[in-house]
Write a protein that holds these residues in place. Structure first.
Motif, mmCIF file in Angstrom:
data_model
loop_
_atom_site.group_PDB
_atom_site.id
_atom_site.type_symbol
_atom_site.label_atom_id
_atom_site.label_comp_id
_atom_site.label_asym_id
_atom_site.label_seq_id
_atom_site.Cartn_x
_atom_site.Cartn_y
_atom_site.Cartn_z
ATOM 1 N N LYS A 262 2.208 11.391 -0.994
ATOM 2 C CA LYS A 262 2.697 10.317 -1.866
ATOM 3 C C LYS A 262 4.217 10.387 -1.996
ATOM 4 O O LYS A 262 4.883 9.364 -2.071
ATOM 5 C CB LYS A 262 2.043 10.386 -3.248
ATOM 6 C CG LYS A 262 0.559 10.095 -3.244
ATOM 7 C CD LYS A 262 0.267 8.654 -2.888
ATOM 8 C CE LYS A 262 -1.159 8.271 -3.120
ATOM 9 N NZ LYS A 262 -2.100 8.651 -2.093
ATOM 10 N N ALA B 26 1.015 4.230 5.790
ATOM 11 C CA ALA B 26 0.681 2.987 5.080
ATOM 12 C C ALA B 26 1.911 2.427 4.376
ATOM 13 O O ALA B 26 2.144 1.213 4.373
ATOM 14 C CB ALA B 26 -0.444 3.229 4.068
ATOM 15 N N SER C 211 0.854 -1.190 0.000
ATOM 16 C CA SER C 211 0.000 0.000 0.000
ATOM 17 C C SER C 211 0.887 1.235 0.000
ATOM 18 O O SER C 211 1.920 1.269 0.665
ATOM 19 C CB SER C 211 -0.893 0.018 1.242
ATOM 20 O OG SER C 211 -1.632 1.223 1.297
ATOM 21 N N TYR C 212 0.454 2.256 -0.722
ATOM 22 C CA TYR C 212 1.231 3.498 -0.758
ATOM 23 C C TYR C 212 0.326 4.713 -0.545
ATOM 24 O O TYR C 212 0.634 5.820 -0.934
ATOM 25 C CB TYR C 212 2.010 3.619 -2.085
ATOM 26 C CG TYR C 212 1.150 3.586 -3.319
ATOM 27 C CD1 TYR C 212 0.683 4.751 -3.905
ATOM 28 C CD2 TYR C 212 0.801 2.379 -3.906
ATOM 29 C CE1 TYR C 212 -0.107 4.723 -5.033
ATOM 30 C CE2 TYR C 212 0.017 2.338 -5.036
ATOM 31 C CZ TYR C 212 -0.436 3.513 -5.596
ATOM 32 O OH TYR C 212 -1.230 3.468 -6.719
ATOM 33 N N ARG C 213 -0.787 4.493 0.151
ATOM 34 C CA ARG C 213 -1.786 5.544 0.367
ATOM 35 C C ARG C 213 -1.170 6.810 0.966
ATOM 36 O O ARG C 213 -1.454 7.926 0.557
ATOM 37 C CB ARG C 213 -2.903 4.990 1.254
ATOM 38 C CG ARG C 213 -4.002 5.949 1.595
ATOM 39 C CD ARG C 213 -5.094 5.320 2.452
ATOM 40 N NE ARG C 213 -4.577 4.783 3.706
ATOM 41 C CZ ARG C 213 -4.406 3.475 3.967
ATOM 42 N NH1 ARG C 213 -4.714 2.575 3.070
ATOM 43 N NH2 ARG C 213 -3.923 3.078 5.124
ATOM 44 N N ASP C 214 -0.324 6.628 1.985
ATOM 45 C CA ASP C 214 0.342 7.748 2.636
ATOM 46 C C ASP C 214 1.604 7.207 3.311
ATOM 47 O O ASP C 214 1.906 6.019 3.210
ATOM 48 C CB ASP C 214 -0.577 8.461 3.632
ATOM 49 C CG ASP C 214 -1.141 7.525 4.700
ATOM 50 O OD1 ASP C 214 -0.501 6.500 5.035
ATOM 51 O OD2 ASP C 214 -2.246 7.821 5.209
#
Length: 153
Positions: free
Chosen positions: A121, A54, A48-51
């Motif tokens: 991001k 994460a 996951s790379y949401r924020d």
């Protein structure tokens, strides 16, 4: 009527790369991240790379898997973990540079990147980059990669 592999729903390869590691081809960049089993099924749910938070959780979990693969001298898994870390960096960086992650406009022309369209991001990308670099520079990874190439060439 098409079969599932034509639609992209089924596995690309009818190979268990854990059982047959010599069938694994290293490839370029992130090639195979959605195709090489059982590693895709083990790593994709972690990614996951949401924020930044994460990304930290995801990168740490993927790196822990990398360490398990390394302990078992399981090069395809090691390399796939590297690819998921790399993909975390590249995907997050795309969103960091391009509003809504769209690199190309509706006309198909590449848009000019912005510095920084999404700072969350970018922070996520930097987390993945740190772990990705750790794997790339790991002596055990380099040795295992060289052995794998020597066996499969």
């Amino acid at each position: 009527m098409t079969d599932d592999t034509e639609l992209g729903d089924g596995p690309e390869y009818d190979v268990d790369f854990r059982a047959d590691p010599d069938a694994y081809e290293i490839g370029r960049g992130e090639a195979g991240v959605f195709k090489v089993e059982p590693y895709k099924s083990e790593l994709l749910p972690l990614w996951s790379y949401r924020d930044e938070a994460a990304a930290e959780e995801a990168a740490e979990a993927i790196y822990e898997r990398y360490e398990r693969y390394r302990e078992r001298d399981e090069f395809p898994g090691m390399d796939m973990a590297r690819k998921y870390l790399q993909m975390g960096y590249t995907r997050a960086m795309r969103y960091a540079k391009y509003p809504s992650g769209r690199k190309y406009g509706d006309d198909g022309v590449e848009r000019d990147p912005q510095r920084w369209a999404d700072r969350d991001k970018r922070a996520a990308a930097l987390v993945f980059e740190e772990y990705w670099e750790r794997v790339r520079e790991d002596d055990a990874y380099q040795r295992s990669k060289a052995r794998h190439r020597a066996r499969t060439d």
